[in-house]
Design an enzyme around this catalytic site. Structure first.
Site, PDB file in Angstrom:
ATOM      1  N   ILE A  96     -54.048  19.275  50.216  1.00 29.63           N
ATOM      2  CA  ILE A  96     -55.003  18.565  51.073  1.00 29.63           C
ATOM      3  C   ILE A  96     -54.546  17.136  51.320  1.00 29.63           C
ATOM      4  CG2 ILE A  96     -57.349  17.674  51.217  1.00 29.63           C
ATOM      5  CD1 ILE A  96     -58.383  20.061  49.866  1.00 29.63           C
ATOM      6  N   ASP A  97     -54.498  16.784  52.602  1.00 28.04           N
ATOM      7  CA  ASP A  97     -54.263  15.400  53.004  1.00 28.04           C
ATOM      8  C   ASP A  97     -55.578  14.641  52.805  1.00 28.04           C
ATOM      9  OD1 ASP A  97     -52.708  13.307  54.280  1.00 28.04           O
ATOM     10  OD2 ASP A  97     -54.059  13.569  55.984  1.00 28.04           O
ATOM     11  N   LYS A  98     -55.498  13.412  52.331  1.00 31.57           N
ATOM     12  CA  LYS A  98     -56.729  12.683  52.010  1.00 31.57           C
ATOM     13  C   LYS A  98     -57.504  12.248  53.250  1.00 31.57           C
ATOM     14  CE  LYS A  98     -56.577   8.311  50.916  1.00 31.57           C
ATOM     15  NZ  LYS A  98     -57.527   7.710  51.916  1.00 31.57           N
ATOM     16  N   THR A 151     -59.741  14.435  55.877  1.00 35.93           N
ATOM     17  CA  THR A 151     -60.095  15.726  55.285  1.00 35.93           C
ATOM     18  C   THR A 151     -61.060  15.518  54.122  1.00 35.93           C
ATOM     19  OG1 THR A 151     -57.891  16.545  55.857  1.00 35.93           O
ATOM     20  CG2 THR A 151     -59.181  17.860  54.325  1.00 35.93           C
ATOM     21  N   THR A 166     -53.334  20.865  54.924  1.00 38.98           N
ATOM     22  CA  THR A 166     -54.128  20.190  55.945  1.00 38.98           C
ATOM     23  C   THR A 166     -53.386  18.933  56.393  1.00 38.98           C
ATOM     24  OG1 THR A 166     -55.378  18.717  54.473  1.00 38.98           O
ATOM     25  CG2 THR A 166     -56.233  20.956  54.770  1.00 38.98           C
TER      26      THR A 166
END
Length: 795
Positions: free
Chosen positions: A314-316, A319, A551
């Site tokens: 997961i990209d921060k 997201t 993501t």
């Protein structure tokens, strides 16, 4: 490209603007846009439509169709004209049903394509708006940034851009574009930003096509591999039993021509006749479900891959967090005040870019009524990963100076600024999860720090709850962010990913693939991640048989999004990120990802139900018919009986694509052995039960005529197949899982139809007494619900 030039390429910007009758500062008015759309049409190229006739006729082409057509020819040769008419009628009916399903699926895809059009920043009535790329007209002033997908030919008014035209020319070299140059439809902006005026749209563009985010190539599906392997096994069984049956038939004096039609039909039973329709209906149904919830699937196999997802990277920003920065604190430096810091930061921004950092300062200036008028922005240098700052050359009252805003360490080094108090402040902000920006001014070649600002991008309120749900689904979550380690740790703890976050350099410097994978799995995430790190992390996980999701929102995320089995472009993603991804989210947050996973798992469940049903039915049909022939010396079904059975049972199995199924709490897998095992166990039980009922029918029900035997054999095959659907559709006891109304109605309708056929007959189809037909129904209902369903639970 030099050989064919755009007619506007040799003209100056001023000449183009004058010819297109547009002002740079206001753009076109709404009325003018409407008039030009009437003149030029929408900015799109009409797709070549496939012939409806050819679409229909293709249902008579392929292995299964060829076998059935050959059977018709053989029936004509053998003068079995009733079989010819009935088989032809069933083929036509099946073609019509399949044709209708394809038309419906095509409408769904067309609807998705409309939803996936590129959004473009355009200046109209003096305001910057976002419109669909198809709405552009010649004369529109557009804003272009890194990561944008160009949807119309446009001439640069100002700024610079690096254009990737490889999709159009095959040349991988980046093409530098400056004021006066043409950007071509279909190219991708890799760096820089600029304003441009649209000079051609639709079929008038240089390459005659607009950007297409939907991938039209048919993806290779894991399910196809699984079914191909199953079919190989089934064909082996069919061929083995047919070889035995043919040998015995020839020894008994039968002619090869007399048994050929039935041989072909038994071979057909091993071919997944309903497979294409099953996939189409399942995927179309899943796509509709997801689209209704703001999730656009651009590669159909992404739903299948989502079912088997084991690790989600997961990209921060955007997201886990809101991607809406706001100023929390300001600390001026070198005798500047807070107003100066905000003013210089705004002057080092461009509103048209809609950049979150720029917008945070612009909003602060508007709230505090800080005046930024009177300054002329001579040039602007956008932020890049290498530069780590924006720069603007400004002019006021005949004097020029430069302003900069960017990473604190970058600006600090540029200004040769040393102050431990500021360093401590920055560390304190980082510990709170704030993002620090430094602002500086350059006059007479001397750079001076004006101050620092703390910006916060808070987590989306439900991020922690959603992360917990993803973990409950058995999926490992890794956070990958370009932010500094303290910020990454703070956000990771807040959303429940974990506190074991380290710098990406730990992974980057390790060249051993196995050790690199161990580092990834030992940590909850990585900070200060470079674009190539994301790609390499995804690849390292895949090399260790992890189905990986990723993501992202930026052009730098595109390689990792493309590499991942489930590449997810978040709501605010750039066009390049959307193009590389297989899933596009239209809503903020992680709830959409959970929906994608659960829908994917239900689709997986439906497909595996179909595969198990196909295995058991084929094994049962072929072995029962062959063994019954060896024992009795007669074929218990005719060629027409088998084809009728093939169509009416497959009609019901298609409705499995819309059945109510439970979503697994753990990632699914495409292990073929469990499917074959369950199919073989149920199929073997079916064979034993059918042989017992055949013995009872022949011995106690006086079924001796060949026509009656065929009808009786049809009843055995039909009731076994139809009740198998009910017990194989769920891993629980058949009565514990709710059933979709359409499936229940299809089963009831099929049973009623079969009952009518068996008790009233068809041309060439003998009538069975109602007691034998009813007895067959009750016998196989008992075997399925009380024996087979119980055995199923043991394996």
């Amino acid at each position: 490209m030099a050989n064919q030039t755009n007619p506007y390429e040799t003209k100056t910007v001023a000449e183009v603007l004058a010819e297109l009758k547009v002002q740079v500062i206001t753009g076109l008015a709404d009325g003018e846009v409407q008039e030009r759309q009437k003149t030029y049409g929408l900015n799109e190229v009409p797709e070549e439509k496939q012939s409806i006739v050819l679409l229909f006729l293709k249902h008579f082409w392929g292995l299964t169709a060829f076998m059935l057509e050959f059977t018709i020819v053989m029936s004509i040769i053998l003068h079995k004209y009733v079989d010819v008419y009935l088989i032809s009628g069933l083929m036509l009916f099946n073609a019509i049903i399949g044709f209708i399903q394809e038309i419906r699926a095509a409408r769904t895809v067309k609807s998705l394509k409309k939803s996936l059009q590129v959004l473009v920043r355009v200046l109209r009535n003096g305001n910057w708006l976002q419109v669909m790329g198809s709405q552009l007209v010649p004369g529109d002033i557009i804003r272009i940034r890194t990561g944008d997908f160009i949807t119309a030919d446009a001439k640069l008014i100002n700024g610079i851009a690096g254009s990737d035209q490889s999709a159009l020319t095959g040349e991988s070299a980046l093409i530098g574009k400056k004021e006066g140059d043409i950007l071509y439809s279909g190219s991708v902006i890799k760096n820089g930003e600029c304003n441009a005026v649209v000079v051609a749209t639709g079929i008038k563009t240089f390459f005659g096509k607009t950007a297409q985010l939907v991938q039209t190539a048919k993806p290779h599906l894991h399910m196809e591999d699984v079914v191909a392997n199953v079919v190989k096994i089934l064909f082996s069984i069919v061929l083995a039993f047919l070889a035995i049956t043919i040998t015995i038939s020839l020894i008994r004096g039968e002619t090869f021509m007399s048994i050929l039609p039935l041989i072909l039909i038994l071979l057909v039973s091993a071919v997944p006749v309903a497979l294409p329709a099953m996939f189409t209906v399942s995927m179309a149904e899943g796509s509709k479900q997801l689209a209704a919830k703001g999730i656009l699937v651009t590669r159909l196999s992404a739903t299948e891959d989502a079912a088997t997802l084991t690790t989600l990277c997961i990209d921060k920003t955007g997201t886990l967090t809101q991607n809406k920065l706001s100023l929390q604190e300001l600390v001026p430096a070198n005798n500047f005040n807070a107003g100066d810091v905000v003013q210089y930061a705004v002057l080092a921004s461009i509103a048209a870019n809609n950049d979150p950092i720029d917008l945070a300062f612009i909003q602060k200036a508007a709230n505090d009524k800080i005046d930024v008028s009177g300054f002329t922005q001579v040039s602007f240098t956008p932020f890049t990963a290498a530069l780590k700052r924006t720069e603007a050359l400004l002019q006021k009252d005949g004097k020029q100076f430069k302003v900069m805003k960017g990473a604190y360490n970058t600006i600090k080094e540029l200004c040769h600024f040393e102050d431990s108090t500021f360093d401590k402040t920055v560390d304190t902000w980082a510990a709170k999860g704030f993002k620090t920006l430094a602002v500086a001014i350059e006059q007479n070649g001397i750079q001076t720090l004006a101050g620092i600002a703390a910006l916060i991008d808070p987590p989306i309120p439900d991020s922690a709850q959603m992360i917990a749900k993803i973990k409950e689904l058995g999926i490992k979550v890794r956070m990958l962010t370009g932010d500094a380690l303290p910020i990454a740790k703070e956000i990771a703890v807040q959303v429940g990913i974990g506190e074991n976050i380290v710098e990406a350099s730990l992974f980057r410097t390790n060249k051993d693939a196995s050790e690199a994978h161990n580092i990834i799995t030992a940590h909850d995430g990585f900070a200060e991640v470079l674009p190539e790190d994301k790609f390499n992390i995804v690849k390292a996980l895949q090399e260790h048989h992890e189905t990986t999701g990723m993501t992202g929102d930026g052009v730098n995320d595109a390689p990792a999004l493309k590499q991942a089995e489930v590449g997810i472009a978040v709501m605010a993603a750039t066009d390049v990120a959307k193009q590389a991804a297989s899933v596009i989210l239209l809503k903020q947050g992680l709830e959409s990802i959970i929906t994608l996973i659960t829908v994917g798992r239900t689709i997986h469940h439906r497909i595996t139900n179909w595969v198990i049903s196909k295995i058991s039915k084929t094994l049962f049909t072929v072995v029962f018919v062959c063994v019954a022939y060896i024992i009795t010396g007669q074929f218990v079904v005719g060629a027409f009986d088998m084809i009728l059975l093939l169509f009416i049972v497959d009609f019901v199995t298609l409705t499995l694509a819309t059945d109510i199924v439970s979503s697994s709490p753990h990632p699914e897998s495409w292990a073929i052995k469990p499917l074959i095992k369950k199919g073989f166990i149920i199929g073997s039980l079916n064979i034993l039960e059918a042989l017992i009922w055949l013995f009872i029918g022949k011995k106690y029900c006086n079924i001796t005529k060949i026509e009656e035997l065929h009808s009786f054999g049809f009843a055995i095959l039909f009731f076994t197949g139809i009740f198998n659907i009910l017990i194989l559709r769920t891993p629980f006891r058949f009565y514990k899982q709710p059933i979709a109304k359409i499936l229940l109605f299809a089963i009831i309708a099929d049973i009623v139809l079969a009952f009518i056929i068996l008790t009233t007959g068809l041309p060439g189809f003998a009538v069975l007494p109602i007691l034998i037909t009813g007895g067959s129904l009750l016998y196989f209902m008992f075997c399925s619900f009380f024996i087979n369903d119980w055995v199923k639970m043991k394996f």
